[in-house]
Design an enzyme around this catalytic site. Sequence first.
Site, short mmCIF file in Angstrom:
data_model
loop_
_atom_site.label_atom_id
_atom_site.label_comp_id
_atom_site.label_asym_id
_atom_site.label_seq_id
_atom_site.Cartn_x
_atom_site.Cartn_y
_atom_site.Cartn_z
CG ASP A 21 11.61 3.57 -1.41
OD1 ASP A 21 10.99 3.75 -0.34
OD2 ASP A 21 11.47 2.57 -2.12
N GLY A 65 12.22 2.69 2.01
CA GLY A 65 11.60 1.36 2.03
C GLY A 65 12.22 0.37 1.07
CB SER A 110 1.87 -3.11 -9.67
OG SER A 110 3.05 -2.46 -9.28
CE1 TYR A 116 11.62 -3.15 3.20
CE2 TYR A 116 11.26 -5.01 4.69
CZ TYR A 116 11.25 -4.47 3.42
OH TYR A 116 10.89 -5.25 2.35
CG ASP A 171 8.42 3.20 2.39
OD1 ASP A 171 9.22 3.92 1.79
OD2 ASP A 171 7.84 2.23 1.86
#
Length: 483
Positions: free
Chosen positions: A102, A104, A146, A265, A292
Amino acid sequence: MISLPLLAIALLPFALAAHQPGAGVIHAPIVRRSHSNRVANLPKAVEALRKKYGYQVTNVKSTNSKRANTAAIPITDEDNDSSYSGVVSIGTPPQNFNLVLDTGSSDLWVATTSCTSCGSDVPEFHTSKSSTYKATSSVMGIDYGSGSVQGTVAQDSVTFGSFEMSQEFLAVTSVTPDLIGDGLSGIMGLGFASISALQTTPFWEALYNANNLSEPLFSFYLERYVNQANQISTAPGGVLTLGGTNSSLYNGSIEYLDLTGPPSYWLLTVSSVTVQGKTITIDAPTGLAAIDTGTTLIGAPTPFAASIWAQVPGSMELSGEWQGLYAFPCDTNVTVHISFGGTNWAISPLDMNLGTLNNTIIGNANATSQMCAGGIFDIGIGSTPAWIVGDTFLKNVYSVFRASPPAVGFAQLASGSNSSTGSSDPNPVQVTGLTPLPTSTCASSSGSSKSSSTNSGAASPINNIALSLTRLASVAGCFILFL
């Protein structure tokens, strides 16, 4: 029982594996997996991605926070292009886990046998079986919107491809139910240290700082399976080259674009998007984009998402819990090009079509035209970065992430690759110089007595994308190669 075709596909990265003679470079194979109920999970997936990039506050709490080679590593394509993972070994002797790769995020974390909420389908790290494991007194909890993870900040030997070093990571003891599962174990962040929640240096950047990479960069080739009619649990998904590039996977030269702002990033600026031949110009302040690999789709600011889909006849924005997602007639080929100030890079219509939606979702029970979900969604406004450019785009280019001077580069894919031709052939381009994959630690061998759950039946590509995107956008996706 696993069918022979599935077994052959799962074993393909091993068949392709060979030692890379050049020191300082590894080529790592990537793998994919599939999940169910992707349509139902699309709203959660979009919301989780917004929260990942701060469109809603992400809370990070810590009780005591701390401030010359190349390898080709096989990648696993998960969920028909929903995410991509590689095998990471932790501990002495090494225990192997498939983790999301990842760009990101910047932290490494893995579920441990102390995790009280992890299911039996989550391969777990046995900290007590590693002679080099060292726990600190720092306990960290991270809320991703989440879901959340909590654990102990620890240090141990970490191996990725042929590279090995002592690395700080989060040994996770608690996760929100359903945040990870189906053989997933954690994540390997490939962003810069400045965005690390652990305030530590990511594995790749530590290698760079120690002058262990032949070149100060890593690169991705991602396979395409998004339009496969049949779901394949895991499949060869491409290659991550750590410390260099693989010239057999791209044509011509690599177009490097300097990062926008200091390294955090991997940030570029979207300058234009061309849809169905109509070019939409984007001003610099509103074009800041994170590149990303851990995100499936492309998130665009509200006005630009609306402008993009306005060029597609018959398209519509969905409402209610589906707000921000767009649908379009399935018989329409959506042609998109995106530029970051240089080349206009094409996105295959295959990647713009996530699959069919039922009439209830689109709010018209009597609709006569079948509608499909689009690969670009409205991420909202008022946050930085404004755009999130994920695998919907990255499958269409060879991508390079360079530390010095800081830049992201793109090149045209070599002819014959699935992504370059728009093919959905499950037999990927032949890649040389792959580092052999270690055998992943399976949940069934972890000694866990936790109850298991199984999923049966075929799943549509769109259902699989949403569920995996939810886990990725929550910085909680991980993967395991089923053999």
